[in-house]
Design a protein around this motif. Sequence first.
Motif, PDB file in Angstrom:
ATOM      1  N   HIS A  40       0.508  -1.245   0.340  1.00 50.28           N
ATOM      2  CA  HIS A  40       0.085   0.129   0.203  1.00 50.28           C
ATOM      3  C   HIS A  40       1.089   1.350  -0.103  1.00 50.28           C
ATOM      4  N   SER A  41       2.714   0.743   0.550  1.00 45.79           N
ATOM      5  CA  SER A  41       2.619   2.639   0.478  1.00 45.79           C
ATOM      6  C   SER A  41       3.237   2.727  -0.910  1.00 45.79           C
ATOM      7  N   ILE A  42       3.789   2.263  -2.034  1.00 43.39           N
ATOM      8  CA  ILE A  42       3.832   2.801  -3.041  1.00 43.39           C
ATOM      9  C   ILE A  42       2.828   2.874  -3.932  1.00 43.39           C
ATOM     10  N   THR A  43       1.123   3.009  -3.580  1.00 43.63           N
ATOM     11  CA  THR A  43       0.449   3.170  -4.564  1.00 43.63           C
ATOM     12  C   THR A  43       0.613   4.373  -5.697  1.00 43.63           C
ATOM     13  N   ARG A  44       0.815   5.312  -3.945  1.00 38.75           N
ATOM     14  CA  ARG A  44       0.785   6.785  -4.808  1.00 38.75           C
ATOM     15  C   ARG A  44       2.342   7.430  -6.264  1.00 38.75           C
ATOM     16  N   ILE A  45       3.057   6.283  -5.702  1.00 36.02           N
ATOM     17  CA  ILE A  45       4.304   6.479  -6.370  1.00 36.02           C
ATOM     18  C   ILE A  45       4.194   5.869  -7.416  1.00 36.02           C
ATOM     19  N   ALA A  46       3.133   4.988  -7.227  1.00 31.93           N
ATOM     20  CA  ALA A  46       2.682   3.919  -8.890  1.00 31.93           C
ATOM     21  C   ALA A  46       1.605   4.765  -9.763  1.00 31.93           C
ATOM     22  N   GLU A  47       0.646   5.642  -9.305  1.00 27.05           N
ATOM     23  CA  GLU A  47       0.031   6.298  -9.748  1.00 27.05           C
ATOM     24  C   GLU A  47       0.775   7.636 -10.906  1.00 27.05           C
ATOM     25  N   ALA A  48       1.848   8.276  -9.599  1.00 29.91           N
ATOM     26  CA  ALA A  48       2.086   9.653 -10.512  1.00 29.91           C
ATOM     27  C   ALA A  48       2.888   9.058 -11.203  1.00 29.91           C
ATOM     28  N   LEU A  49       3.702   7.676 -11.143  1.00 25.52           N
ATOM     29  CA  LEU A  49       4.696   7.253 -12.063  1.00 25.52           C
ATOM     30  C   LEU A  49       3.660   6.880 -13.572  1.00 25.52           C
ATOM     31  N   LEU A  50       2.515   6.001 -13.559  1.00 25.33           N
ATOM     32  CA  LEU A  50       1.609   6.281 -14.657  1.00 25.33           C
ATOM     33  C   LEU A  50       1.296   7.240 -15.065  1.00 25.33           C
ATOM     34  N   ARG A  51       1.505   8.671 -14.904  1.00 24.96           N
ATOM     35  CA  ARG A  51       1.286   9.923 -15.401  1.00 24.96           C
ATOM     36  C   ARG A  51       1.537  10.272 -16.139  1.00 24.96           C
ATOM     37  N   CYS A  52       3.278  10.132 -15.345  1.00 22.27           N
ATOM     38  CA  CYS A  52       4.250  10.453 -15.958  1.00 22.27           C
ATOM     39  C   CYS A  52       4.081   9.613 -17.696  1.00 22.27           C
ATOM     40  N   VAL A  53       4.204   8.709 -17.447  1.00 27.18           N
ATOM     41  CA  VAL A  53       4.213   7.515 -18.394  1.00 27.18           C
ATOM     42  C   VAL A  53       2.967   7.746 -19.548  1.00 27.18           C
ATOM     43  N   SER A  54       1.715   8.198 -19.401  1.00 28.79           N
ATOM     44  CA  SER A  54       0.720   8.683 -19.572  1.00 28.79           C
ATOM     45  C   SER A  54       1.159  10.144 -20.509  1.00 28.79           C
ATOM     46  N   PHE A  56      11.418   8.085 -14.711  1.00 30.59           N
ATOM     47  CA  PHE A  56      10.643   9.813 -14.216  1.00 30.59           C
ATOM     48  C   PHE A  56      11.059   9.647 -12.724  1.00 30.59           C
ATOM     49  N   GLU A  57      12.256   9.559 -11.805  1.00 27.75           N
ATOM     50  CA  GLU A  57      11.949   9.986 -10.738  1.00 27.75           C
ATOM     51  C   GLU A  57      12.298  11.246 -10.292  1.00 27.75           C
ATOM     52  N   ALA A  58      12.825  12.082 -11.185  1.00 28.20           N
ATOM     53  CA  ALA A  58      12.698  14.095 -11.117  1.00 28.20           C
ATOM     54  C   ALA A  58      11.226  14.760 -10.924  1.00 28.20           C
ATOM     55  N   GLU A  59      10.315  13.901 -12.743  1.00 27.26           N
ATOM     56  CA  GLU A  59       8.580  13.851 -12.989  1.00 27.26           C
ATOM     57  C   GLU A  59       7.731  13.413 -11.830  1.00 27.26           C
ATOM     58  N   ILE A  60       8.918  12.335 -11.057  1.00 26.57           N
ATOM     59  CA  ILE A  60       7.164  11.783  -9.807  1.00 26.57           C
ATOM     60  C   ILE A  60       7.499  13.055  -8.823  1.00 26.57           C
ATOM     61  N   LEU A  61       8.430  13.159  -8.080  1.00 26.43           N
ATOM     62  CA  LEU A  61       8.385  14.067  -6.920  1.00 26.43           C
ATOM     63  C   LEU A  61       8.359  15.116  -7.518  1.00 26.43           C
ATOM     64  N   PHE A  62       8.464  16.002  -9.076  1.00 28.10           N
ATOM     65  CA  PHE A  62       7.889  17.018  -9.006  1.00 28.10           C
ATOM     66  C   PHE A  62       6.118  16.969  -8.706  1.00 28.10           C
ATOM     67  N   GLN A  63       5.119  15.993  -9.796  1.00 26.38           N
ATOM     68  CA  GLN A  63       3.943  15.224  -9.315  1.00 26.38           C
ATOM     69  C   GLN A  63       3.637  15.358  -7.726  1.00 26.38           C
ATOM     70  N   GLU A  64       3.933  14.806  -7.027  1.00 32.21           N
ATOM     71  CA  GLU A  64       3.758  14.693  -5.674  1.00 32.21           C
ATOM     72  C   GLU A  64       3.610  16.301  -4.974  1.00 32.21           C
ATOM     73  N   ALA A  65       4.464  16.591  -5.305  1.00 30.71           N
ATOM     74  CA  ALA A  65       4.904  18.383  -5.406  1.00 30.71           C
ATOM     75  C   ALA A  65       3.284  19.376  -5.417  1.00 30.71           C
ATOM     76  N   VAL A  66       2.592  18.825  -6.948  1.00 26.82           N
ATOM     77  CA  VAL A  66       1.714  19.366  -7.539  1.00 26.82           C
ATOM     78  C   VAL A  66       0.730  18.652  -6.534  1.00 26.82           C
ATOM     79  N   GLN A  67       0.012  17.325  -6.085  1.00 28.64           N
ATOM     80  CA  GLN A  67      -0.610  17.030  -6.020  1.00 28.64           C
ATOM     81  C   GLN A  67      -0.584  17.495  -4.230  1.00 28.64           C
ATOM     82  N   ASN A  68       0.170  17.134  -3.349  1.00 34.11           N
ATOM     83  CA  ASN A  68       0.870  18.003  -2.284  1.00 34.11           C
ATOM     84  C   ASN A  68       0.304  19.500  -2.271  1.00 34.11           C
ATOM     85  N   PHE A  69       0.551  20.714  -3.211  1.00 30.86           N
ATOM     86  CA  PHE A  69      -0.313  22.027  -3.092  1.00 30.86           C
ATOM     87  C   PHE A  69      -1.111  22.291  -3.271  1.00 30.86           C
ATOM     88  N   ALA A  70      -1.694  20.811  -4.730  1.00 28.87           N
ATOM     89  CA  ALA A  70      -3.134  20.897  -4.916  1.00 28.87           C
ATOM     90  C   ALA A  70      -4.184  20.871  -3.331  1.00 28.87           C
TER      91      ALA A  70
END
Length: 531
Positions: free
Chosen positions: A401-415, A428-442
């Motif tokens: 369960h701890s890696i679901t957000r990472i997998a979801e962020a990665l899937l958004r990057c691949v899309s 996509f390591e850097a892009e995943i971190l950016f996605q996490e930052a955007v999600q936390n900001f939202a």
Amino acid sequence: MTAVTVDHILSDLPLGFASLILRPLNGSPIERFLIADAEDEMPDGVGAFVLLIGVRGRSALPALRRLLQNPPPVVAVKGTREELAEAEELLRDAGTGLLLVNPAADWDRLLSIAKDRIQPRSYQSEVLTLLEEDLFAIAQTTARLTSSHVVIEDAANKVLAYSTVSNDIDELRKASILARRGPRKYELLLKDLGAYRELHGTRLPVRVPARPQDGLRERVAITLFAGDRIMGYIWLQETGDGFGPDVDHVLKGSAARTSTELIRYRNQQSVHMREDRIARILSGPAEAAASAHSEKIPAERPAALILIGISDAEAQADDAALKHGELANLASIHAAAYKASAIVGQFKGDTAVIVPGLQSAAAEPGLRALAESIVRDARKHLGITPFAAVGPVVPDLLSIHSITRIAEALLRCVSGATQTSVATVDDFEAEILFQEAVQNFASSTFRHRTLSALLRDDPELAETLRTYFEASLDVAECAQRMKLHKNTVYYRISKASRVTGLDFGNPRDSLVALLHIQEWAGISSQQSGRK
């Protein structure tokens, strides 16, 4: 019949309905169920799953003390964990488990699920219908992947399912489908050829050469095993230029999937088990442990999560539900060929594959190859353009369960990628971190008021800022992309900086602006999609 435990009942419950906060001593089996009213005399609870009604929280203590004169394996009580802290200690000393039921939950629902498990009604017609639907879907998917005609038989050669009938099937296939079992003369012929003897001696696919004089085309078959017991067979009949090089791989995966369905039917498991297990396993360690125990899934070894998505256009098409089902069937066959205990289902609108029981944490190359084979065959046989995210390997199933957000962020990057359709975190390591930052900001409600107003009220300036940041703060590149004069871009960027007080050359201010621009771009995209 397999002994029923509290994990079996818990695995059938909806998420959030109840949680097992105290496990019964030695995993005591449950033989019956009881409804105990706190106001009445407490019944003998030995071997029973007890629903304690009429009280909740701390007020259940007197009834629990009376019940423990003949302690049951597990008791279900409504309330919060804080309210039942004393009850938890009391039951722990007695070796009785405690199922904490959400106060808003319906007792009738819990009773129905418990009865289905402990005293199952006759589900034969319902389960048989579900089984037939699953087997026909497996047969059809296998036929697509192998360009053949597929028949699934039980151990007595009764036809259980088959793929779409075409003009390329031989007389044996036609007769089998019409009579729903293989004609006797052909069964004897296949025995004379040694086909069944070879099938019974191996778990690998067996080739049966064509016999034009008897009207038989070339076949490949595999036996369906449950332990050492033969459950049936899958037969592939070639319909064109013979079988491809990957037919053995596909057939092994189909056999693993089909055996699982036949075993499930043979055991007459509850209809509730048909519900998707993916969300339950990904919800947390307690639910994952219950599912692992119930399904005999290895929970202590490394595990991985693969998410597979489809394009927005395909997700909004009229046949999207059908495509999702076909993709899940295809993925399940490939996943079963890779690991028989793999679980495939839906997760937040995407197809999810959980692969437990990995040999080591260094399984990423094999998982990537699995995802690539699913994506490749889905494009070829389903006419869709899927993409896949291979999440990081976790040390055990309870951690997945701890890696679901990472997998979801990665899937958004691949899309949004153009060069790849399958990726791991390394891609996509850097892009995943950016996605996490955007999600936390939202998820935050605080915004830079002036910049937010500027983006909302001046779309032209907002689009210039978005392009400016996409061009890595290069004015000339931004002007070229927007087909504007550089001075126009300079003017707009200077205006935005002056009005907001942000210096876009400052990394901190630049990050603040970028997060706001990403949010604006997402909102604009949603609004244009609704028009």
